[in-house]
Design an enzyme around this catalytic site. Structure first.
Site, mmCIF file in Angstrom:
data_model
loop_
_atom_site.group_PDB
_atom_site.id
_atom_site.type_symbol
_atom_site.label_atom_id
_atom_site.label_comp_id
_atom_site.label_asym_id
_atom_site.label_seq_id
_atom_site.Cartn_x
_atom_site.Cartn_y
_atom_site.Cartn_z
ATOM 1 N N ARG A 5 9.823 -21.861 -4.579
ATOM 2 C CA ARG A 5 8.852 -20.768 -4.659
ATOM 3 C C ARG A 5 9.366 -19.783 -5.699
ATOM 4 N NH1 ARG A 5 5.589 -19.849 0.309
ATOM 5 N NH2 ARG A 5 5.645 -21.764 1.529
ATOM 6 N N ASN A 27 13.055 -21.020 -1.799
ATOM 7 C CA ASN A 27 12.478 -22.300 -1.371
ATOM 8 C C ASN A 27 12.085 -22.245 0.089
ATOM 9 O OD1 ASN A 27 15.618 -22.566 -1.000
ATOM 10 N ND2 ASN A 27 14.713 -24.070 0.396
ATOM 11 N N CYS A 28 11.150 -23.117 0.461
ATOM 12 C CA CYS A 28 10.828 -23.339 1.864
ATOM 13 C C CYS A 28 11.280 -24.746 2.212
ATOM 14 C CB CYS A 28 9.341 -23.120 2.141
ATOM 15 S SG CYS A 28 8.249 -24.221 1.226
ATOM 16 N N ILE A 29 10.574 -25.432 3.098
ATOM 17 C CA ILE A 29 11.009 -26.749 3.542
ATOM 18 C C ILE A 29 10.916 -27.794 2.441
ATOM 19 C CG2 ILE A 29 10.520 -28.617 5.181
ATOM 20 C CD1 ILE A 29 9.580 -26.487 7.133
ATOM 21 N N ARG A 81 9.357 -26.912 -1.035
ATOM 22 C CA ARG A 81 8.939 -26.397 -2.343
ATOM 23 C C ARG A 81 9.868 -25.308 -2.869
ATOM 24 N NH1 ARG A 81 2.618 -25.080 -0.773
ATOM 25 N NH2 ARG A 81 2.417 -26.706 0.792
#
Length: 549
Positions: free
Chosen positions: A495, A489-491, A493
């Site tokens: 992934r 994950n990022c901030i 989403r």
């Protein structure tokens, strides 16, 4: 290729959480150790500068400096950790070993050439006969990092180490050696190879960095010389890349490397627009923050463009749906202004009418950046959360132009999107055909009454009723555990890389049953699922379930 790029983009975001807290510490510490600020409070600087409070805030400022003065090794460790699929601790440790090895190699090779921290200063190069401008460019190539005299590779060096060690780790973390050498097998092989890899990269940078660094400096000069055109292109390209999760490829180098330019702050050469602004924030000097920091446009987007678009969506909705849409959009606008979370509105247009995002919004955002620079706006980032540390140093800011830029872009965005939505009958939330009440909820964060409680079997996937079932529903909708290659994950989403993307549930199911705000397909088997600020806890739940079976 696109799946790999999204992985790289995600890994480059790992240290960003530290940047936010580092900025806050620098803001508070820098403000309360500044003579100008203390005098403005009516306190005596002489007695305050010897007090316990001054010493405490000096420490706080120093804690912020830890982040911004060590971004190279933070990126090396963070990228290697993020890209490693197994034994991540060994990958991170190996990246640290490699980074130190690279610095040591550079230090030895540079000193063998007669270069050191004393004769590579601006004054040193001037004494050797260079002009002041050439001496500045030459000196910008060198620094002392973690006690090693080295080339100023910064974030680029960290990324090179991180990507290199991630590849070595993936190939050798489970190496089998003969019995006599078995102590060095498995994960112990990786740091040994990383020590050597760091030396190789150090030798590479010793040979190539003068050219690379000079090229970066020339590119920064080109961006600087291109003026407002370069500003427009930068912001437009950055916004176009955001839906694909690849914007860090352009934004991070500009913000933290020589691509964003270099400037002397308190006698120290700092590179990258954000790094310069943070150094200026911590500086006791009263000068304004860097104006051309490519930051003012963020505020126009969050405080004017997106709220204007939200109001246009509200006024364009059906009368019977207005209350429901208003409740949805108010929360979205608040999260945008306070936290800078723009995905809900962004993905509304991305999936309903992509041309509105790419051909209307992106150029409008780029124009906002241009006018911010033209009006000499001086601010860091564009939301209240990131502004907090800078409010402690108001003398360094220039946000008065926002008084007319915000209303102008709000009205322009509202009028433009209101006309386009109605003229082309774009089905924004609340404008759908009869019987589409559930569609309005596609863009909310609300909990649903039921969540997925069994795997997809080709028929309708039911909703479950507990928080833990959300992770089960996500795994099921991805085609089951066997179909999942990677989850990160990022901030905002998840992934994900899949074995076969065709086994994934339809986008409508994700939005109606699994609380997703939007879905982005990346290449053949890559996908990003937008969840907003809750994504970290969701990712942890999904990974725990995957590892438990």
């Amino acid at each position: 290729m696109k799946e790999r790029l999204q992985m790289y983009g995600k890994s480059m975001l790992v240290p960003i959480s530290l940047v936010a807290i580092g900025g806050l510490l620098l803001g508070v510490g820098g403000a309360l150790t500044s003579e100008t600020t203390i005098n403005s409070f009516g306190l005596d600087w002489g007695s305050y500068s010897h007090s316990v409070w001054y010493k405490c805030f000096t420490v706080i400022k120093g804690l912020g400096d830890v982040i911004f003065k060590n971004l190279g090794i933070l990126y090396a460790v963070g990228v290697a950790f993020s890209l490693a699929k197994k034994e991540q601790g060994w990958a991170a440790f190996s990246a640290m070993v490699a980074y130190l090895s690279m610095l040591m190699t550079l230090s030895i090779l540079l000193k063998n050439e007669g270069l050191n921290a004393e004769n590579t200063t601006i004054a040193g190069f001037v004494a050797q006969g260079q002009s002041a401008i050439d001496a500045t460019k030459s000196s910008a190539l060198f620094t002392t990092e973690l006690g090693y005299f080295s080339y100023r590779t910064g974030v680029f060096g960290g990324l090179a180490i991180g990507f290199c060690i991630a590849a070595i780790h993936a190939r050798f973390y489970n190496t089998k050696l003969p019995l006599a050498l078995s102590f060095f097998s498995g994960t112990r092989t990786v740091p040994i190879l990383s020590l050597l890899a760091g030396g190789v990269l150090g030798a590479f940078f010793f040979v190539c960095w003068p050219f690379i660094g000079g090229t970066l400096g020339s590119f920064a000069g080109f961006v600087h010389d291109s003026g407002l055109l370069g500003t427009f292109v930068y912001r437009a390209v950055n916004e176009i890349l955001i839906p694909f999760g690849m914007h860090p490829m352009i934004s991070l180098p500009i913000r933290w490397t020589q691509l964003g330019g270099s400037e002397m702050v308190d006698g120290v050469l700092v590179s990258g627009t954000s790094a310069i602004q943070m150094a200026q924030l911590a500086s006791p000097e009263p000068g304004k923050l860097l104006v051309r920091g490519f930051m003012g446009g963020n505020a126009i987007i969050n405080f004017a463009i997106y709220p204007g678009i939200a109001l246009a969506m509200y006024h364009a909705t059906r009368k019977e749906n207005k209350k429901k849409v208003a409740a949805l959009l108010i929360s979205v606008v608040i999260s945008t202004i306070v936290f800078g979370i723009t995905e809900p509105i962004l993905f509304t247009f991305l999936f309903i009418a992509p041309w509105l995002y790419f051909f209307i919004y992106a150029p409008l955002a780029a124009l906002g950046e241009v006018l911010s620079e033209l009006c000499k706006v001086s601010i860091y980032q564009g939301n209240i959360k990131d502004w907090i540390p800078f409010f402690f140093r108001p003398e360094k800011l220039n946000i008065w132009p926002f008084l007319y830029l915000f209303p102008a872009f709000f009205v322009a965005s509202y009028a433009l999107f209101r006309v386009l939505i109605t003229r082309f009958n774009i089905q924004t939330p609340g404008r759908e055909d009869v019987g589409s009440d559930d569609e309005i909820r596609l863009y909310t964060k609300q909990d649903y009454s039921e969540k997925v409680n069994k795997k997809s079997t080709g028929g309708e996937i039911k909703k479950a009723s507990t928080e833990g079932s959300l992770a089960e529903g996500i795994i099921s909708a991805l085609g089951g555990r066997e179909n999942i290659v990677e989850v990160d994950n990022c901030i905002s989403r998840l992934r994900i890389v899949l074995v076969n993307a065709e086994l994934m549930a339809p986008d409508r199911h994700w939005k109606e049953n699994l609380e997703a705000m939007g879905i982005v397909r990346i290449g053949k088997n890559g996908v990003q699922i937008v969840y907003g600020p809750n994504v970290c806890s969701i990712a942890v739940d999904v990974r725990e379930l995957l590892e438990g079976h």
